[in-house]
Design an enzyme around this catalytic site. Sequence first.
Site, PDB file in Angstrom:
ATOM      1  N   PRO A 271       0.855  -1.194   0.000  1.00  0.00           N
ATOM      2  CA  PRO A 271       0.000   0.000   0.000  1.00  0.00           C
ATOM      3  C   PRO A 271       0.887   1.239   0.000  1.00  0.00           C
ATOM      4  O   PRO A 271       1.823   1.333   0.800  1.00  0.00           O
ATOM      5  CB  PRO A 271      -0.787  -0.129   1.311  1.00  0.00           C
ATOM      6  CG  PRO A 271       0.046  -1.008   2.186  1.00  0.00           C
ATOM      7  CD  PRO A 271       0.787  -1.932   1.278  1.00  0.00           C
TER       8      PRO A 271
ATOM      9  N   GLN B 231      -6.275  -1.605   3.078  1.00  0.00           N
ATOM     10  CA  GLN B 231      -5.534  -1.277   4.289  1.00  0.00           C
ATOM     11  C   GLN B 231      -6.260  -0.186   5.064  1.00  0.00           C
ATOM     12  O   GLN B 231      -6.618   0.851   4.512  1.00  0.00           O
ATOM     13  CB  GLN B 231      -4.106  -0.816   3.990  1.00  0.00           C
ATOM     14  CG  GLN B 231      -3.312  -0.655   5.292  1.00  0.00           C
ATOM     15  CD  GLN B 231      -1.904  -0.152   5.111  1.00  0.00           C
ATOM     16  OE1 GLN B 231      -1.697   0.986   4.699  1.00  0.00           O
ATOM     17  NE2 GLN B 231      -0.924  -0.990   5.440  1.00  0.00           N
TER      18      GLN B 231
ATOM     19  N   CYS C  36       3.046   3.153   9.469  1.00  0.00           N
ATOM     20  CA  CYS C  36       3.217   4.516   8.947  1.00  0.00           C
ATOM     21  C   CYS C  36       3.759   5.428  10.040  1.00  0.00           C
ATOM     22  O   CYS C  36       3.174   5.513  11.130  1.00  0.00           O
ATOM     23  CB  CYS C  36       1.886   5.049   8.430  1.00  0.00           C
ATOM     24  SG  CYS C  36       1.998   6.736   7.775  1.00  0.00           S
TER      25      CYS C  36
ATOM     26  N   ASN D 176       9.251  -6.943   3.889  1.00  0.00           N
ATOM     27  CA  ASN D 176       9.083  -5.736   3.074  1.00  0.00           C
ATOM     28  C   ASN D 176      10.230  -4.777   3.378  1.00  0.00           C
ATOM     29  O   ASN D 176      10.758  -4.762   4.486  1.00  0.00           O
ATOM     30  CB  ASN D 176       7.724  -5.096   3.400  1.00  0.00           C
ATOM     31  CG  ASN D 176       7.568  -3.689   2.835  1.00  0.00           C
ATOM     32  OD1 ASN D 176       7.345  -2.742   3.582  1.00  0.00           O
ATOM     33  ND2 ASN D 176       7.673  -3.542   1.534  1.00  0.00           N
ATOM     34  N   GLY D 177      10.615  -3.997   2.369  1.00  0.00           N
ATOM     35  CA  GLY D 177      11.617  -2.967   2.576  1.00  0.00           C
ATOM     36  C   GLY D 177      12.837  -3.127   1.694  1.00  0.00           C
ATOM     37  O   GLY D 177      13.595  -4.081   1.850  1.00  0.00           O
TER      38      GLY D 177
ATOM     39  N   ARG E 253       8.061   0.734  -3.554  1.00  0.00           N
ATOM     40  CA  ARG E 253       8.336   1.803  -4.522  1.00  0.00           C
ATOM     41  C   ARG E 253       8.874   1.301  -5.854  1.00  0.00           C
ATOM     42  O   ARG E 253       8.613   1.905  -6.898  1.00  0.00           O
ATOM     43  CB  ARG E 253       9.319   2.803  -3.902  1.00  0.00           C
ATOM     44  CG  ARG E 253       8.693   3.685  -2.832  1.00  0.00           C
ATOM     45  CD  ARG E 253       9.747   4.455  -2.066  1.00  0.00           C
ATOM     46  NE  ARG E 253      10.501   3.583  -1.176  1.00  0.00           N
ATOM     47  CZ  ARG E 253      11.631   3.931  -0.576  1.00  0.00           C
ATOM     48  NH1 ARG E 253      12.157   5.118  -0.810  1.00  0.00           N
ATOM     49  NH2 ARG E 253      12.248   3.088   0.236  1.00  0.00           N
TER      50      ARG E 253
END
Length: 380
Positions: free
Chosen positions: A70, A123, A153, A264-265, A287
Amino acid sequence: MWLHPSAAALYIELYQYTLVNIIRSSTITSASTIASNLTTDSTSAISSTSIVASTQSLGSPNYHRFSVAPMMDWSDRHCRFLWRLISKQCLLYTEMVTTGALLQGDSERFLNHNGEEHPLALQLGGSDPAALAQCAKLAQDWGYDEVNLNCGCPSDRVQNGMIGACLMAHPHLVADCIKAMQDAVSIPITIKHRIGIDAMDDYEGLLNFVSTVANAGCQTFIVHARKAWLQGLSPKQNRDVPPLVYEAVYKLKQALPHLTIIINGGIRTMDATLEHLQQVDGVMVGREAYSNPYLLATIDQDLFGDNKPIATREQIMLEYINYCDRQILAGARLHHMSRHVLGLFQGEVGARAFRRAISENACKTDATTDVLKMAMSKLV
């Protein structure tokens, strides 16, 4: 299963949605024959399955094997449609939507989606169990396949509303939120979080958070392998400055093997994806999927065993132009959709001229898909 409200005025979208439901209920054996009769542009080179949503079972071990994160201002329904043209199998997520926006604002605006986007997760951002339960019920009623709670976030704007990464300091509250949503719906409830926040950045704190939430019934944890600094770093800096600690996520999976752990990341390649999948259950890309969407082109073949031909960038673009034509007829503006294809030809000859042609012309009030066709002519 929900039907997009504007589809009644657009026969093509009605037929597409119907076909998705037929596929999912396994009442036909040849989707391609029907789909080919529904295709509006006979020159399109993508196979007719491009309008068919993934038939992947949400209960299958592969459900979270690969997903797209998201992303605020990026992963809207137009972008998700583009991603779905490239991969039929990867799991897609909406931008984060707060409980207040859904319960007090224009819920239809936030919940609208194309039938082709599935599997699709909504989400949510919030910390009130009752409000989250109401929103989860809305998500299920609108046909979403999963609800994900945002605990990652770092924005100070959402912190003030007890939303996002700050919730990692309150594992029992998060557990109550998860349980309330699970009691309200039958679709999966998952969570996305960091490996820690501020001074709470030790592995034991991460393990305690996940274990507490898992005891409430959550089975799937999407872990951004960076801590979040809630004071002193901007949301943009929090995506890059804190170091990635993939080993913490691997260790979490080893400690809690019964849970589904998604990493993730900073993941940008198929090689990196395959390496992570040796340690965890799934990979979420963010991204890179936006700036280089063709990254998804081989996902179905490499990770899901699909033997269909891989669509070319040109084929995907032609299908997306057809989609934009339909959306413009329904009242959409071209620049809301065209921005998502700027990276489609990344690394290809003529890509810069392609991007310039779109950036300079798609924002005009009367812009049509002729802009996209003209941009394609810049590719050599």
